[in-house]
Design an enzyme around this catalytic site. Structure first.
Site, PDB file in Angstrom:
ATOM      1  CD1 TRP A  98      -1.709  -2.107   2.469  1.00  0.00           C
ATOM      2  CD2 TRP A  98      -2.382  -2.076   0.336  1.00  0.00           C
ATOM      3  NE1 TRP A  98      -2.408  -3.256   2.230  1.00  0.00           N
ATOM      4  CE2 TRP A  98      -2.824  -3.273   0.933  1.00  0.00           C
ATOM      5  CE3 TRP A  98      -2.678  -1.842  -1.005  1.00  0.00           C
ATOM      6  CZ2 TRP A  98      -3.565  -4.222   0.230  1.00  0.00           C
ATOM      7  CZ3 TRP A  98      -3.407  -2.802  -1.701  1.00  0.00           C
ATOM      8  CH2 TRP A  98      -3.844  -3.966  -1.096  1.00  0.00           C
ATOM      9  CG  ASP A  99       3.983   2.371   2.897  1.00  0.00           C
ATOM     10  OD1 ASP A  99       3.083   3.168   3.209  1.00  0.00           O
ATOM     11  OD2 ASP A  99       4.719   1.828   3.737  1.00  0.00           O
TER      12      ASP A  99
END
Length: 402
Positions: free
Chosen positions: A163-164
């Protein structure tokens, strides 16, 4: 490095992965990305992995090609400098990328009061402003409960912060999209990219949400590919491969390479399935199929099998360690034009990665290392804010910049 964003100026005040990777992608396409760094470095300036001397390989990897201005953000005068940089004039400026809190001296409202058309992109944890990291968001959406060996009940978080990394890509995309709108409408924008929303929407796009609502949680299945044929197989020489057959052509090629057509026909006769036409049937009946493949792979060695798999158009890949790959794998590292060996601020010399996208037919520019902390303070203050030598000297004397 490419120059298609040449002339854009982005101010970045961010740490960890999502925000800095967004700035990295913009810089590698030619934008001028200026980091605002706290004196002595922010919370990720010494983050592992470290060199023996204590320099962060993580930090210098995520900040390649950027400039750094070191400011004492604990003091009002330093915060005023940061605001002035973010809201500085220019048609191709007024772009601010951060993961600072929604409220505070770098809030969109505070910056918009100085420049009405400013575009702020804020990476967040939860959409309500609560703190979160990739790993905590991943835990909350249930992906670790679907990951790992069948029958095990311990959650398994992926080692890569998905997700980063997706957040950085979204940040770069959204900033440039908002800039295109501003050029026609004159409007600024406040863009918020919470990791929680990235995770939730991504799972929605891929059908995971609908599946959970209609069929319940997906069970663990180890390395089996969900919904098609795919798994890891061990060879007689100790090598291990991951093999995938999604399309009919891939399936037929795999059977030809392993000479398994007769055995598969027997399973089709027993089950009524047509494995060539229905990839889902290969998944449904994998318990019957896998023993045939295990035996075939287990009797082969990589040197003999690899050419047969390639000639048959099979999609496969070897398991190997990263250390082995970076030293020996030409497709990924040693012969990949994405990498260029350069010297870094840590004093080490090693390959640096460029932009993942390749502009076909266009030459790549040289890779640029990360800056030393505060290396560009004086030049940026002069160029962006128009401060003269005397004014910059007084800021140094006051300990506001370094």
């Amino acid at each position: 490095m490419y120059n298609i964003l040449s002339g854009l100026r982005v101010i970045e005040a961010a740490s960890f992965v999502a925000g800095p990777s967004g700035g990295l992608y913009l810089a590698q396409m030619g934008a001028q990305v200026i980091r605002i760094d706290q004196l002595g470095g922010g919370p990720d300036f010494r983050r592992w992995p470290l060199t023996p001397a204590g320099d962060s390989l993580y930090w210098e990897g995520l900040n390649k090609g950027k400039q750094s201005v070191a400011i004492d953000l604990t003091r009002a005068e330093g915060r005023e400098l940061a605001v002035a940089l973010a809201a500085a004039p220019g048609d191709n400026a007024g772009l601010f990328l951060t993961n600072f809190p929604v409220a505070g001296f770098l809030s969109h409202a505070a910056l918009a009061a100085r420049r009405a058309d400013i575009i702020t992109l804020r990476i967040m944890g939860w959409a309500d402003g609560s703190p979160a990291l990739d790993y905590t968001v991943n835990a909350a959406v249930g992906v670790p409960d679907m990951t790992g060996p069948a029958g095990d009940t311990h959650p398994v978080n992926h080692v890569l912060p998905a997700w980063d990394l997706l957040g950085g890509a979204w940040a770069a995309f959204a900033v440039t999209a908002a800039l295109l709108r501003r050029r026609t409408s004159g409007e600024g924008a406040e863009i918020r990219v919470p990791l929680s929303d990235l995770a939730a929407t991504s799972l929605g796009h891929m059908g995971f949400v609908a599946e959970a609502l209609t069929q319940g949680d997906r069970g663990r299945m180890g390395n089996d590919l969900y919904g098609a044929f795919g798994r890891d197989f061990a060879l007689a020489d100790g090598a291990r491969l991951y093999v995938v057959a999604i399309t009919p052509r891939q399936w037929r090629g795999l059977l030809a390479a392993l000479e398994l057509a007769d055995g598969i026909c027997a399973i089709e006769a027993a089950t009524g399935a047509d494995f060539a036409a229905d990839e889902g049937a290969r998944f449904t009946h994998r318990a019957a199929l896998f023993p045939l493949f295990e035996a075939a792979f287990g009797a082969a060695v990589l040197a003999d099998l690899a050419p047969r798999l390639d000639a048959a158009g099979v999609t496969w890949g070897p398991y190997q360690t990263l250390a082995h790959a970076v030293q020996h794998d030409a497709r990924l590292f040693t012969g990949n034009p994405q990498f260029e060996t350069i010297s870094h601020p840590s004093g080490l010399t090693y390959p640096a990665s460029g932009p993942a996208a390749t502009l076909a037919g266009e030459a790549r520019g040289p890779q640029q290392p990360a800056p030393r902390l505060g290396a560009d303070t004086d030049a940026v203050l002069a160029d962006v804010l128009g401060l003269d030598c005397g004014a910059i000297g007084r800021l140094h004397d006051a300990g506001l910049v370094a």
